[in-house]
Scaffold this active site. Structure first.
Site, PDB file in Angstrom:
ATOM      1  N   HIS A  96       0.861  -1.194   0.000  1.00 13.58           N
ATOM      2  CA  HIS A  96       0.000   0.000   0.000  1.00 13.58           C
ATOM      3  C   HIS A  96       0.892   1.237   0.000  1.00 13.58           C
ATOM      4  O   HIS A  96       1.941   1.248   0.596  1.00 13.58           O
ATOM      5  CB  HIS A  96      -0.887   0.014   1.258  1.00 13.58           C
ATOM      6  CG  HIS A  96      -2.052   0.927   1.130  1.00 13.58           C
ATOM      7  ND1 HIS A  96      -1.977   2.273   1.365  1.00 13.58           N
ATOM      8  CD2 HIS A  96      -3.331   0.679   0.756  1.00 13.58           C
ATOM      9  CE1 HIS A  96      -3.156   2.818   1.157  1.00 13.58           C
ATOM     10  NE2 HIS A  96      -3.995   1.880   0.786  1.00 13.58           N
TER      11      HIS A  96
ATOM     12  N   ASP B 110      -8.007  -5.035  -0.338  1.00  7.64           N
ATOM     13  CA  ASP B 110      -8.457  -5.881  -1.451  1.00  7.64           C
ATOM     14  C   ASP B 110      -8.094  -7.343  -1.287  1.00  7.64           C
ATOM     15  O   ASP B 110      -8.528  -8.180  -2.092  1.00  7.64           O
ATOM     16  CB  ASP B 110      -7.842  -5.348  -2.757  1.00  7.64           C
ATOM     17  CG  ASP B 110      -8.413  -3.981  -3.121  1.00  7.64           C
ATOM     18  OD1 ASP B 110      -7.625  -3.066  -3.407  1.00  7.64           O
ATOM     19  OD2 ASP B 110      -9.645  -3.836  -3.051  1.00  7.64           O
TER      20      ASP B 110
HETATM   21  C1  SDX Z   1      -6.119   0.297  -2.978  1.00  6.39           C
HETATM   22  O1  SDX Z   1      -4.260   4.701  -1.856  1.00  6.39           O
HETATM   23  C2  SDX Z   1      -5.269   4.128  -1.311  1.00  6.39           C
HETATM   24  O2  SDX Z   1      -5.747   4.493  -0.279  1.00  6.39           O
HETATM   25  C3  SDX Z   1      -5.856   2.976  -2.106  1.00  6.39           C
HETATM   26  C4  SDX Z   1      -6.904   2.120  -1.404  1.00  6.39           C
HETATM   27  C5  SDX Z   1      -8.180   2.880  -1.149  1.00  6.39           C
HETATM   28  O3  SDX Z   1      -8.917   2.495  -0.209  1.00  6.39           O
HETATM   29  O4  SDX Z   1      -8.507   3.780  -1.947  1.00  6.39           O
HETATM   30  O5  SDX Z   1      -6.391   1.651  -0.162  1.00  6.39           O
HETATM   31  C6  SDX Z   1      -7.286   0.908  -2.274  1.00  6.39           C
HETATM   32  O6  SDX Z   1      -5.855   0.672  -4.081  1.00  6.39           O
HETATM   33  C7  SDX Z   1      -5.266  -0.712  -2.250  1.00  6.39           C
HETATM   34  C8  SDX Z   1      -4.056  -1.208  -3.104  1.00  6.39           C
HETATM   35  C9  SDX Z   1      -4.552  -2.296  -4.083  1.00  6.39           C
HETATM   36  N1  SDX Z   1      -3.478  -2.639  -5.025  1.00  6.39           N
HETATM   37  C10 SDX Z   1      -2.858  -3.852  -4.970  1.00  6.39           C
HETATM   38  O7  SDX Z   1      -3.067  -4.699  -4.098  1.00  6.39           O
HETATM   39  C11 SDX Z   1      -1.865  -4.097  -6.111  1.00  6.39           C
HETATM   40  C12 SDX Z   1      -0.588  -4.723  -5.558  1.00  6.39           C
HETATM   41  N2  SDX Z   1       0.159  -3.692  -4.773  1.00  6.39           N
HETATM   42  C13 SDX Z   1       1.093  -2.884  -5.450  1.00  6.39           C
HETATM   43  O8  SDX Z   1       1.124  -2.843  -6.803  1.00  6.39           O
HETATM   44  C14 SDX Z   1       1.643  -1.706  -4.647  1.00  6.39           C
HETATM   45  O9  SDX Z   1       1.907  -2.139  -3.380  1.00  6.39           O
HETATM   46  C15 SDX Z   1       0.778  -0.443  -4.605  1.00  6.39           C
HETATM   47  C16 SDX Z   1       0.411   0.011  -5.965  1.00  6.39           C
HETATM   48  C17 SDX Z   1      -0.433  -0.687  -3.789  1.00  6.39           C
HETATM   49  C18 SDX Z   1       1.613   0.639  -3.932  1.00  6.39           C
HETATM   50  O10 SDX Z   1       2.669   0.912  -4.776  1.00  6.39           O
HETATM   51  P1  SDX Z   1       3.779   2.038  -4.441  1.00  6.39           P
HETATM   52  O11 SDX Z   1       3.443   2.761  -3.183  1.00  6.39           O
HETATM   53  O12 SDX Z   1       4.008   2.829  -5.681  1.00  6.39           O
HETATM   54  O13 SDX Z   1       5.024   1.194  -4.057  1.00  6.39           O
HETATM   55  P2  SDX Z   1       6.042   0.567  -5.112  1.00  6.39           P
HETATM   56  O14 SDX Z   1       5.297  -0.025  -6.269  1.00  6.39           O
HETATM   57  O15 SDX Z   1       7.106   1.575  -5.386  1.00  6.39           O
HETATM   58  O16 SDX Z   1       6.644  -0.653  -4.242  1.00  6.39           O
HETATM   59  C19 SDX Z   1       7.733  -0.464  -3.324  1.00  6.39           C
HETATM   60  C20 SDX Z   1       8.530  -1.767  -3.355  1.00  6.39           C
HETATM   61  C21 SDX Z   1       8.989  -2.140  -4.773  1.00  6.39           C
HETATM   62  O17 SDX Z   1      10.120  -2.961  -4.641  1.00  6.39           O
HETATM   63  P3  SDX Z   1      11.623  -2.251  -4.782  1.00  6.39           P
HETATM   64  O18 SDX Z   1      11.611  -1.465  -6.080  1.00  6.39           O
HETATM   65  O19 SDX Z   1      11.753  -1.364  -3.552  1.00  6.39           O
HETATM   66  O20 SDX Z   1      12.575  -3.412  -4.777  1.00  6.39           O
HETATM   67  O21 SDX Z   1       7.679  -2.861  -2.948  1.00  6.39           O
HETATM   68  C22 SDX Z   1       7.514  -3.754  -4.025  1.00  6.39           C
HETATM   69  C23 SDX Z   1       7.884  -3.008  -5.281  1.00  6.39           C
HETATM   70  O22 SDX Z   1       8.357  -3.910  -6.289  1.00  6.39           O
HETATM   71  N3  SDX Z   1       6.090  -4.132  -4.037  1.00  6.39           N
HETATM   72  C24 SDX Z   1       5.634  -5.358  -4.283  1.00  6.39           C
HETATM   73  C25 SDX Z   1       4.241  -5.275  -4.133  1.00  6.39           C
HETATM   74  N4  SDX Z   1       3.897  -4.026  -3.792  1.00  6.39           N
HETATM   75  C26 SDX Z   1       5.045  -3.322  -3.752  1.00  6.39           C
HETATM   76  N5  SDX Z   1       6.275  -6.513  -4.619  1.00  6.39           N
HETATM   77  C27 SDX Z   1       5.491  -7.598  -4.812  1.00  6.39           C
HETATM   78  N6  SDX Z   1       4.136  -7.601  -4.673  1.00  6.39           N
HETATM   79  C28 SDX Z   1       3.488  -6.464  -4.341  1.00  6.39           C
HETATM   80  N7  SDX Z   1       2.156  -6.454  -4.218  1.00  6.39           N
END
Ligand code: SDX
Length: 424
Positions: free
Chosen positions: A302, A359
């Site tokens: 998140h 989710d």
């Molecule tokens: C919602 O914002 C809100 O409030 C949203 C929400 C709401 O109520 O409105 O809460 C609802 O959208 C919840 C999120 C649902 N999305 C997912 O579950 C999709 C999977 N999660 C990700 O794609 C990710 O965690 C996000 C999009 C939710 C957040 O992404 P960020 O903040 O841009 O973080 P990032 O992608 O830069 O990740 C940081 C690190 C990275 O690794 P490094 O580059 O540091 O090595 O964490 C890793 C990412 O690769 N990472 C994951 C991951 N999520 C982040 N690795 C594997 N699986 C994951 N799910």
């Protein structure tokens, strides 16, 4: 000690005011930065940038705190209901009995669709994705309510917007679902209560009170989440003074993305994939950690929560409760729990503060309620409507709000002269 920040650049020092919120959050106000220094800021994904000051929702990602108008989400999920919580978000206070009755009577008054909207809904193919159907149909409502298209968000528009959209989006979703299963739509019967009425329009027949309560709790948990991607989209569109249908339709489209609300559908598809692959979730944890593999653990991580998403905790308990009540044994729940257990001990996830988000478990409940997977994100829309509308209303009532128009840093070609095609 002044509450200003100082920025030093090329020998010049610029003083910038710092504002402090009621939860002691602090922000540097850069409104005058460019005029003073010629500098702008840039912030990929707005990770460090506040777009507004708001009184609607407070969350603390480090501590896993979420409150709607100051009330902890845990108390609202346990003691309130979706209609009351919607009133709270929109008006800022919990309603009296009379106010709640009047609000629900307003929603009841709008619990029907214009014939023309029903015709539009019927033009979609049965296999259209519900998010596209709901977004397009909400935008189409602007063709039937010209009184909402004025430049001002009048009191009448604001009062009607939440009651009308909460009533009509529910009908749009249920009517389209009935079309996809080849059945006639069922009229809304608001006397059943908001959530039970929806389930009755979807599935016809007796709706169990506990099932309706489980849905109502899910809707409360999804009702708002401060300046997330879709709420920010609603604000950006609203800031141009576009009408409420355009703003909400844009918010629906932003929520559709897999990184946002679309994740709940993606979680179920991921769990189904793991099950079909033999249930070896450790293999998928390894894929999620592999930078060369585009696979992500959907429902994990998140932007703001670097601790447990408090909503995920509540939904996980609700999963066990409602599946036991319905006597449903869902292997996907066991896979989800296994994934969570392994991931929370794995250095990759721990180091990055990746926890289950709202989710991760919600789809298990929607599935147990009989809601098709491709409708899960539309269910998120139904829950988030009052939050989007509350953010829109706050923006439109903020006399200082300006049209959203970010700056950029240009990195393209510098000036060059046109060449005739014969010279290229
Ligand atoms: C919602 O914002 C809100 O409030 C949203 C929400 C709401 O109520 O409105 O809460 C609802 O959208 C919840 C999120 C649902 N999305 C997912 O579950 C999709 C999977 N999660 C990700 O794609 C990710 O965690 C996000 C999009 C939710 C957040 O992404 P960020 O903040 O841009 O973080 P990032 O992608 O830069 O990740 C940081 C690190 C990275 O690794 P490094 O580059 O540091 O090595 O964490 C890793 C990412 O690769 N990472 C994951 C991951 N999520 C982040 N690795 C594997 N699986 C994951 N799910």
């Amino acid at each position: 000690m002044s509450d200003n920040a100082k920025l030093e650049f090329k020998g010049e020092v610029y003083e910038l005011p710092v504002i402090t919120g009621t939860e002691n959050e602090k922000a540097i106000d850069i409104t005058k930065l460019r005029a003073q220094s010629g500098l702008i800021t840039i912030d990929n994904g707005f990770m460090n940038t506040g777009s507004c000051q708001s009184k609607v929702t407070f969350l603390n990602g480090e501590k896993g705190i979420l409150r709607y108008r100051g009330y902890p989400i845990e108390q609202l999920a346990e003691k309130s209901d979706f209609v009351e919580t919607s009133y709270l978000l929109y008006n800022g206070e919990l309603p009296t009995k009379a106010q709640r009755e009047a609000f629900y009577a307003d929603i009841t008054k709008h619990a029907k669709l214009p014939e023309g909207v029903k015709n539009i809904l019927n033009q979609f193919p049965a296999d259209a994705h519900p998010m596209g159907v709901v977004s397009a149909t909400v935008s189409a409502l602007s063709g039937f309510y010209p009184e909402f298209l004025g430049p001002e968000a009048t009191d009448e528009v604001k009062e009607r917007a939440i009651a009308q959209l909460m009533a009509q989006v529910k009908i749009i979703m249920a009517n389209f679902y009935r079309k996809t299963v080849g059945k006639d739509p069922i009229e809304s019967n608001p006397a059943l209560g908001y959530s039970k009425d929806f389930l009755n329009m979807m599935f016809d027949g007796e709706v169990d009170d506990d099932v309706a309560k489980a849905l109502d709790t899910l809707l409360i948990l999804h009702a708002d989440h401060e300046q997330n991607c879709s709420a920010s989209t609603v604000r950006v569109v609203g800031s141009s003074h576009a009408n409420i249908f355009a703003s909400i339709s844009a918010g629906i489209d932003a929520l559709w993305g897999q990184l946002h609300g679309g994740a709940n559908q993606a979680v179920l598809e991921m769990l189904e994939e793991i099950k079909a692959d033999g249930g070896d979730y450790e293999k998928f944890i390894a894929k999620a950690k592999d930078k060369n593999d585009p696979f992500r653990l959907m429902g994990f991580g998140h932007r703001v929560y670097k601790n447990f998403d408090p909503r995920a905790k509540i939904i996980k308990v609700a999963c066990d409760t409602i599946l036991e009540k319905l006597n449903v044994q869902d292997p996907l729940l066991d896979i989800a729990k296994g994934l969570e257990e392994v991931a929370l001990k794995d250095e990759y996830f721990v180091q990055r503060n990746l926890y289950p988000n709202v989710d991760f478990y919600s789809g298990i409940i929607y599935k147990a309620l009989g809601i098709p997977t491709n409708m899960f994100t539309a269910m998120f829309v139904l829950g988030r409507l009052p939050g989007w509308l509350s953010q829109w209303k706050e923006l439109r009532e903020d006399g200082t709000a300006k049209i959203a128009r970010p700056r950029q840093v240009y990195t393209g070609e510098t000036e060059r002269n046109y060449k005739d095609i014969s010279e290229r």
